[in-house]
Design an enzyme around this catalytic site. Structure first.
Site, PDB file in Angstrom:
ATOM      1  N   HIS A 285     -13.173 -17.565  31.215  1.00 55.14           N
ATOM      2  CA  HIS A 285     -14.177 -17.535  30.144  1.00 55.14           C
ATOM      3  C   HIS A 285     -13.742 -18.336  28.913  1.00 55.14           C
ATOM      4  O   HIS A 285     -14.356 -18.227  27.857  1.00 55.14           O
ATOM      5  CB  HIS A 285     -14.491 -16.093  29.741  1.00 55.14           C
ATOM      6  CG  HIS A 285     -13.274 -15.229  29.585  1.00 55.14           C
ATOM      7  ND1 HIS A 285     -13.130 -14.037  30.250  1.00 55.14           N
ATOM      8  CD2 HIS A 285     -12.132 -15.403  28.877  1.00 55.14           C
ATOM      9  CE1 HIS A 285     -11.947 -13.506  29.937  1.00 55.14           C
ATOM     10  NE2 HIS A 285     -11.342 -14.307  29.108  1.00 55.14           N
TER      11      HIS A 285
ATOM     12  N   TYR B 167       1.622 -24.419  26.107  1.00 55.81           N
ATOM     13  CA  TYR B 167       1.480 -25.494  27.093  1.00 55.81           C
ATOM     14  C   TYR B 167       1.948 -26.840  26.564  1.00 55.81           C
ATOM     15  O   TYR B 167       2.032 -27.811  27.310  1.00 55.81           O
ATOM     16  CB  TYR B 167       0.020 -25.620  27.545  1.00 55.81           C
ATOM     17  CG  TYR B 167      -0.616 -24.309  27.904  1.00 55.81           C
ATOM     18  CD1 TYR B 167       0.098 -23.334  28.599  1.00 55.81           C
ATOM     19  CD2 TYR B 167      -1.920 -24.010  27.541  1.00 55.81           C
ATOM     20  CE1 TYR B 167      -0.466 -22.123  28.923  1.00 55.81           C
ATOM     21  CE2 TYR B 167      -2.505 -22.799  27.872  1.00 55.81           C
ATOM     22  CZ  TYR B 167      -1.766 -21.862  28.555  1.00 55.81           C
ATOM     23  OH  TYR B 167      -2.336 -20.651  28.869  1.00 55.81           O
TER      24      TYR B 167
END
Length: 488
Positions: free
Chosen positions: A171, A258
């Protein structure tokens, strides 16, 4: 219509309830069967009681069954939804705790980074068991909808090695679009037309139109910097927007894991995160949140059960993809969303075998991806770093190859920015030994890992992280909720 949906990991009570009520917002689906399965009888009993109460309150013919026998739940199922967390919060705590000893400060640790890679090692053997059962006992052509993280690794394994029709669902795109619509002053997120593409948790808003008007980089930067809340909570995302020219779908805390630039120095972390909520970058934030949520639900279960007696309101149907995909496949009402699938040319400058997240349309013919998308070069470069880690991680999990696992962790952007090869080798040994009960493919490697640990001279430290909060008690949570209610 009458068909069967199996939910694996249905003991994720809140999420299962959301999926259940979303699906029952489709009028044609009231006569279907939900087969719930989980390793926890306790959680299964709780969720079944809640769903039975919903069915009873809404006078529906919907059938709900619950069993710890997964094959029984999957037998004849047309759709299988997975929301499992292999190892539960016990293993997850090690995903955060052990890397911290080596200086790796994670906010979530469930996608890549040291925690996400080990999470994938626990999940992939189980995912392949799911796929075997789906092939053997589910309905012909059954579709597997994976909600479990690490999304790309799990989906990669299911498609490449499980040989099951699989789509990964998240989502992040929906939440990012809602945020952009808000800062631009839209009355509704529906006013924003957006194209997002990349990989899960590194998807990029490469095209934005508000009521048909194109939104450029400078306007978006100004809108975020002027926002009284997001300007403080999304400092890292705004910095990436300025440098890359496009906005990331992922939260401030997730995105910080990340990239190798923002969490590698403890004294720098506070500059980029916000402690108003875990999702903005708190050390081990999602672990704390998950622990508090579990404790809260266990304590307040009677209230959750009572709330299940309310009528289903279709106007409150969530934007989770699952119900909309099922509706499109079964009724031919077209749905547009962003889905995790094998690339196969959809994104021109990412590898063919990678699991990408990109726009697609669903109707009775299936999920049809919009092909020929080219990412901005900086976005592609960051995605490539993660894809290479994901590929090695999947191959290591399949083969039970601890040397390849160590190389995967070594090549993780944040790990590589913080730790030396010697530290990575010891850290992986320590994590594999600590989580051996959930890593059957590494059973042969555990004795040697223990032997190496007994002789290791690599120094570690006991460290809570740069921005850690303690798990709050039920009493503290109650007081905080009461204060928020009074203030609101």
């Amino acid at each position: 219509m009458s068909f069967k949906i199996a939910i694996i990991g249905a003991g994720s009570v809140g999420f299962t309830k959301k999926l259940f009520t979303d699906i029952l917002c489709v009028p044609e689906f009231e006569d279907i069967e939900f087969a719930l399965t989980d390793v926890s009888e306790h959680n299964l009993a709780m969720i079944k009681a809640i769903l039975d109460r919903i069915v009873e309150a809404n006078k529906l013919p919907t059938k709900v069954t619950a069993t710890t026998n997964r094959r029984e739940a999957l037998e004849g199922a047309r759709y299988i939804i997975s929301c499992v967390r292999v190892g539960g919060l016990e293993a997850y705590a090690d995903d955060i705790r052990i890397p911290l000893k080596y200086g790796i400060d994670q906010c979530v640790g469930d996608t890549i980074c040291a925690g996400g890679i080990l999470y994938g090692q626990r999940n992939i053997p189980v995912i392949l068991d799911f796929c075997r059962d789906i092939r053997e006992v589910a309905a012909t052509g059954a579709k597997f909808l994976n909600y479990a993280n690490p999304m790309a690794m799990n989906t990669w394994a299911a498609i490449e090695y499980g040989k099951v029709d699989t789509v990964g669902l998240c989502h992040g795109v929906q939440h990012g679009a809602e945020q952009i619509a808000q800062v631009l002053g839209a009355k509704s997120p529906k006013e924003l037309d957006h194209v997002c593409s990349g990989i899960n948790h590194q998807t990029w808003f490469i095209e934005l139109k508000l009521n048909g008007r194109s939104i450029g980089k400078d306007e978006l930067i100004s809108a975020f910097e002027a926002h009284p809340v997001y300007s403080k909570q999304e400092k890292l995302r705004i910095d990436v927007l300025k440098r890359f020219g496009v906005y990331s779908t992922e939260s401030n805390g997730h995105l910080s894991e990340y990239l190798p630039w923002y969490r590698k120095r403890p004294d720098e972390i506070a500059r980029w995160i916000d402690m108003s909520d875990w999702i903005h970058g708190e050390t081990g934030g999602y672990l704390r949140y998950s622990t508090e949520t579990r404790n809260w639900f266990e304590t307040e279960y009677p209230q959750f059960l009572e709330a299940a007696s309310k009528p289903i309101d279709p106007a409150k149907r969530s934007n989770e993809h699952a119900s909309h995909i099922l509706e499109a496949l079964e009724t031919n009402r077209v749905y547009r969303g962003h889905f995790n699938v094998k690339n196969n040319g959809v994104i021109t400058n990412l590898p063919q075998d990678a699991i990408i997240e990109s726009p697609g349309f669903v109707d009775r013919f299936g999920i049809n991806m919009a092909a020929g998308i080219t990412l901005p070069e900086a976005c592609a470069a960051t995605c490539m770093a993660s894809i290479n880690v994901q590929r090695m991680s999947v191959h290591a999990a399949i083969a039970g190859d601890i040397d390849l696992l160590k190389l995967a962790v070594l090549h993780d952007p944040l790990v590589g920015a913080v730790s030396t090869p010697e530290e990575v080798w010891q850290m992986v040994d320590e994590m594999v030994v600590a989580q051996a009960q959930w890593l059957p493919q590494y059973a042969h490697a555990v004795p040697a890992a223990k032997e190496r640990l007994s002789k290791s001279k690599v120094k570690t430290r006991e460290w809570a992280g740069a921005a850690r909060r303690s798990v709050r008690s039920i009493e503290e949570l109650r007081a905080e909720k009461a204060a928020l209610k009074q203030a609101g």
